[in-house]
Enzyme design. Structure first.
Site, PDB file in Angstrom:
ATOM      1  N   PRO A   1       0.829  -1.200   0.000  1.00 17.42           N
ATOM      2  CA  PRO A   1       0.000   0.000   0.000  1.00 17.42           C
ATOM      3  C   PRO A   1       0.865   1.252   0.000  1.00 17.42           C
ATOM      4  O   PRO A   1       1.827   1.354   0.758  1.00 17.42           O
ATOM      5  CB  PRO A   1      -0.796  -0.126   1.299  1.00 17.42           C
ATOM      6  CG  PRO A   1      -0.746  -1.581   1.644  1.00 17.42           C
ATOM      7  CD  PRO A   1       0.587  -2.061   1.160  1.00 17.42           C
ATOM      8  N   GLU A   2       0.531   2.199  -0.866  1.00 18.47           N
ATOM      9  CA  GLU A   2       1.244   3.464  -0.907  1.00 18.47           C
ATOM     10  C   GLU A   2       0.318   4.568  -0.410  1.00 18.47           C
ATOM     11  O   GLU A   2      -0.819   4.307  -0.002  1.00 18.47           O
ATOM     12  CB  GLU A   2       1.764   3.737  -2.320  1.00 18.47           C
ATOM     13  CG  GLU A   2       2.826   2.735  -2.744  1.00 18.47           C
ATOM     14  CD  GLU A   2       3.682   3.228  -3.896  1.00 18.47           C
ATOM     15  OE1 GLU A   2       3.737   4.448  -4.115  1.00 18.47           O
ATOM     16  OE2 GLU A   2       4.298   2.393  -4.571  1.00 18.47           O
TER      17      GLU A   2
ATOM     18  N   HIS B   1      -5.805 -14.478   8.097  1.00 18.16           N
ATOM     19  CA  HIS B   1      -4.891 -13.359   8.291  1.00 18.16           C
ATOM     20  C   HIS B   1      -5.551 -12.136   8.928  1.00 18.16           C
ATOM     21  O   HIS B   1      -4.981 -11.047   8.910  1.00 18.16           O
ATOM     22  CB  HIS B   1      -4.253 -12.974   6.960  1.00 18.16           C
ATOM     23  CG  HIS B   1      -3.485 -14.090   6.317  1.00 18.16           C
ATOM     24  ND1 HIS B   1      -2.396 -14.677   6.918  1.00 18.16           N
ATOM     25  CD2 HIS B   1      -3.679 -14.748   5.137  1.00 18.16           C
ATOM     26  CE1 HIS B   1      -1.922 -15.638   6.133  1.00 18.16           C
ATOM     27  NE2 HIS B   1      -2.687 -15.707   5.059  1.00 18.16           N
TER      28      HIS B   1
END
Length: 281
Positions: A13-14, A102
């Site tokens: 993720p940016e 997760h």
């Protein structure tokens, strides 16, 4: 649900993804109180604080901010930092949504829960207390790329001290924060600046073009992220990455959209860098 994922080396993720996350979850939990916290794993990049429930139970979430790639959840008694790491995501789920492999942490509110998911467990959930700006993670950060502080003059001044390739300069979190590999690649292409050009060999005028390109590309990416915010409430385990067309990132060997020469790929600081050796100089 019509989500197009950006495929980076690590699907990391940016800044626009994190900002999209902030905008997606904020309306559902702002001004709501934490009722419970369920931890299914106690260790991410660092240990999750053992006393998190004690700190946050019945505390109101005032707002959610973003600093670089960090989400800052501002409670009435302090700030909680969430970092998505290399593979993390946050989303809003219904209270009875079953957890998957997760899904490591749930923050329960009256009508929904905020779920933190991270297959690689390289993110972070940390309590910063009432002085978050003093945290080692935040205190070293440079200006935000979309802020008025990030200017051509500022970047040019920083570059005079540096002989590193310009791409490394704009990805240095101490210089400007949150410009990751995807957007550095796209901005350099937009400004027609080679990623391997020495930072101290670029003129102020060209830095002006680069700063403009960074702001433009990040702004557009965030704007496009708004089209998929509904996916944060689906509870289907899919992160709400935005839909976007990238010009050259991940397209090694394909033809440059400007000059139709094959795109080149090199490694810079262990990251794959695609550029056009004809257009970018």
């Amino acid at each position: 649900m019509g989500i197009t994922l950006i495929k980076s080396e690590n699907n990391m993720p940016e800044l626009p993804e994190v900002e999209t996350s902030r905008r997606g979850i904020s309306p559902h939990i702002t001004n709501q109180k934490i009722t419970d916290i369920k931890r299914r794993h106690h260790q991410l990049r660092w240990p999750i604080p053992e006393n998190l429930l004690q700190l946050l139970q019945n505390k109101k979430l005032i707002r959610i901010d973003r600093r670089a790639k960090y989400l800052l959840l501002r409670f009435e008694n302090g700030t909680l930092l969430i970092h998505l790491g290399m593979s993390g995501s946050v989303r809003i789920c219904e209270l009875n949504t079953a957890a998957q492999k997760h899904d490591h942490v749930d923050f329960l509110f009256d009508h929904c829960l905020l779920r933190y998911t991270d297959p690689r467990r390289f993110g972070a959930i940390l309590w910063l207390g009432t002085s978050p700006e003093d945290s080692p993670l935040l205190s070293i950060l440079g200006p935000e790329p979309l802020s008025e502080e990030f200017t051509a003059e500022m970047l040019y001044e920083q570059a005079q001290k540096r002989k590193v390739p310009v791409k490394q300069l704009i990805m240095d979190q101490k210089v400007v924060t949150g410009v990751g590999n995807i957007y550095a690649t796209e901005a350099l292409f937009n400004a027609k600046v080679s990623p391997i050009r020495a930072a101290n060999k670029i003129s102020l005028k060209r830095y002006g073009l680069l700063v403009e390109a960074i702001k433009l590309i990040l702004t557009e990416a965030i704007k496009q992220g708004g089209t998929t915010l509904k996916d944060f409430v689906g509870g289907d385990g899919k992160p709400g990455y935005f839909q976007q067309t990238l010009h050259i990132y991940g397209k090694t060997g394909e033809l440059c959209p400007n000059c139709e020469k094959p795109l080149t790929s090199i490694k810079l600081a262990a990251r794959n860098s695609v550029y056009c050796s004809n257009c970018q100089h």
